[in-house]
Design an enzyme around this catalytic site. Structure first.
Site, PDB file in Angstrom:
ATOM      1  CG  ASP A  27      -5.767   3.201   0.116  1.00  0.00           C
ATOM      2  OD1 ASP A  27      -6.081   2.714   1.225  1.00  0.00           O
ATOM      3  OD2 ASP A  27      -4.710   3.825  -0.076  1.00  0.00           O
ATOM      4  CG  HIS A  44     -12.386  -1.865   6.831  1.00  0.00           C
ATOM      5  ND1 HIS A  44     -11.572  -1.386   5.834  1.00  0.00           N
ATOM      6  CD2 HIS A  44     -11.577  -2.050   7.922  1.00  0.00           C
ATOM      7  CE1 HIS A  44     -10.330  -1.282   6.291  1.00  0.00           C
ATOM      8  NE2 HIS A  44     -10.304  -1.668   7.564  1.00  0.00           N
ATOM      9  CG  LEU A 138     -18.384  -7.911 -13.775  1.00  0.00           C
ATOM     10  CD1 LEU A 138     -17.493  -7.074 -14.703  1.00  0.00           C
ATOM     11  CD2 LEU A 138     -18.955  -7.008 -12.684  1.00  0.00           C
TER      12      LEU A 138
HETATM   13  C1  IPE Z   1      -3.520  -1.296  -0.638  1.00  0.00           C
HETATM   14  O1  IPE Z   1      -3.828  -0.362   0.331  1.00  0.00           O
HETATM   15  C2  IPE Z   1      -4.245  -2.583  -0.371  1.00  0.00           C
HETATM   16  C3  IPE Z   1      -5.681  -2.541  -0.512  1.00  0.00           C
HETATM   17  C4  IPE Z   1      -6.406  -1.512  -0.899  1.00  0.00           C
HETATM   18  C5  IPE Z   1      -6.373  -3.760  -0.225  1.00  0.00           C
HETATM   19  P1  IPE Z   1      -2.908  -0.102   1.614  1.00  0.00           P
HETATM   20  O2  IPE Z   1      -3.581   0.969   2.376  1.00  0.00           O
HETATM   21  O3  IPE Z   1      -2.651  -1.374   2.317  1.00  0.00           O
HETATM   22  O4  IPE Z   1      -1.559   0.401   0.949  1.00  0.00           O
HETATM   23  P2  IPE Z   1      -0.376   1.271   1.565  1.00  0.00           P
HETATM   24  O5  IPE Z   1       0.084   0.552   2.803  1.00  0.00           O
HETATM   25  O6  IPE Z   1      -0.935   2.615   1.875  1.00  0.00           O
HETATM   26  O7  IPE Z   1       0.664   1.331   0.480  1.00  0.00           O
HETATM   27  C1  IPE Z   2      -8.324   0.165   2.204  1.00  0.00           C
HETATM   28  O1  IPE Z   2      -8.536   1.133   3.182  1.00  0.00           O
HETATM   29  C2  IPE Z   2      -8.837  -1.194   2.631  1.00  0.00           C
HETATM   30  C3  IPE Z   2      -7.795  -2.137   3.045  1.00  0.00           C
HETATM   31  C4  IPE Z   2      -6.521  -1.956   2.896  1.00  0.00           C
HETATM   32  C5  IPE Z   2      -8.244  -3.370   3.642  1.00  0.00           C
HETATM   33  P1  IPE Z   2      -7.453   1.483   4.283  1.00  0.00           P
HETATM   34  O2  IPE Z   2      -7.833   0.763   5.548  1.00  0.00           O
HETATM   35  O3  IPE Z   2      -6.075   1.229   3.793  1.00  0.00           O
HETATM   36  O4  IPE Z   2      -7.709   3.038   4.431  1.00  0.00           O
HETATM   37  P2  IPE Z   2      -6.637   4.151   4.778  1.00  0.00           P
HETATM   38  O5  IPE Z   2      -5.560   4.088   3.733  1.00  0.00           O
HETATM   39  O6  IPE Z   2      -6.124   3.861   6.152  1.00  0.00           O
HETATM   40  O7  IPE Z   2      -7.412   5.425   4.718  1.00  0.00           O
HETATM   41 MG    MG Z   3      -4.747   2.444   2.845  1.00  0.00          MG
END
Ligand code: IPE
Ligand code: IPE
Ligand code: MG
Length: 255
Positions: A27, A44, A138
């Site tokens: 995240d 990303h 792995l």
């Molecule tokens: C969780 O992250 C999903 C992934 C890292 C793929 P999100 O960014 O979607 O989660 P919330 O919405 O903050 O809980």
């Molecule tokens: C995690 O990064 C990746 C996915 C959920 C696909 P985010 O896109 O949720 O990043 P933040 O939480 O907005 O910083």
């Molecule tokens: Mg996120």
């Protein structure tokens, strides 16, 4: 006289062990991009680079299973632009980076409701899984369009169907009967669940499987994650005492 020995009398407590299975909620890509005035997609893309460093860390530490949460069943709620960009990136990653994983001896397995993705991405997933199927160093489990509640619901449905067919006595069904229908049944439960970005929640990730996982929350945005972070996680895990509900007695006995 030698020092008194200390032992643990709980069968399952193994202090000092390397986790067999590490699961990561990757995240913070969006915040990483925002902090630099970059488009979200740049975050990303940088996150995909961090995956390589994480895989390297896992291999170097002898971890056998690495599950990466890349796209949740709730992430479909994001704008069509972001969902489209993410699927394009996944397709690119699978097409161009899997050869490197294959060279490293990594087996790739995808879990999640991949039927929701367009067929070109599904084809790349199948190709990558087939190419790496025999690798043993792995196992990298990529969770795509994955949600733990959806997987548990699906498992319950499959269990009910087995009962209707007469393959299972539903009045005697136990935890293992349900678990063998989960998409994760082929892997051991995670020993360590990590979340980056400072958030302290599971966001529908491996809810069943993480019942006794150790949790680690890092104040690092996923694109900044590196091998030193992985090493620090391993050192922290080694110091943890797992009990699985049992009582761990530290007894000192005469040598
Ligand atoms: C969780 O992250 C999903 C992934 C890292 C793929 P999100 O960014 O979607 O989660 P919330 O919405 O903050 O809980
Ligand atoms: C995690 O990064 C990746 C996915 C959920 C696909 P985010 O896109 O949720 O990043 P933040 O939480 O907005 O910083
Ligand atoms: Mg996120």
């Amino acid at each position: 006289m030698s020092a008194p020995k200390t032992y643990l009398n709980a069968v399952s407590a193994v202090p000092g062990a390397t986790p067999v299975h590490v699961a990561v909620i990757m995240d913070g890509n969006g915040r990483w991009a925002r902090a630099r005035n970059f488009p979200v997609m740049a975050g990303h893309r940088a996150g995909a680079e961090a995956v390589r460093r994480c895989v390297r860390g896992a291999i170097n530490h002898g971890v056998r299973y690495l599950t990466l949460y890349a796209f949740s069943s709730e992430n479909w709620r994001r704008t069509p632009q972001e969902v489209g960009d993410l699927t394009t990136l996944l397709r690119f990653y699978l097409r161009h980076k899997v050869a490197e994983l294959h060279r490293e001896g990594v087996r790739l397995v995808v879990i999640g409701d991949v039927g929701r993705f367009e067929s070109s991405l599904r084809d790349e997933i199948s190709r990558a899984e087939k190419l790496t199927a025999r690798n043993t160093r792995l196992t990298m489990v990529l969770a795509l369009s994955y949600g733990a509640r959806a997987d548990i619901t699906r498992a319950a449905r499959l269990m009910a169907e087995a009962a209707i067919r007469g393959d299972l006595d539903i009045t005697q069904a136990n935890e293992n009967d349900l678990a063998r229908f989960l998409q994760t049944h082929q892997f051991p439960d995670p020993d360590l669940v990590v979340r980056t970005s400072g958030e302290r929640r599971l966001s529908n990730f491996l809810l069943w499987e993480s019942a006794y996982a150790e949790l680690a929350f890092l104040d690092v945005l996923w694109p900044d994650f590196n091998e030193e972070h992985f090493a620090a996680l391993m050192a922290d895990f080694e110091r943890r005492e797992r009990r699985f509900g049992g009582r761990v007695e530290h007894r000192t006995v005469a040598p």
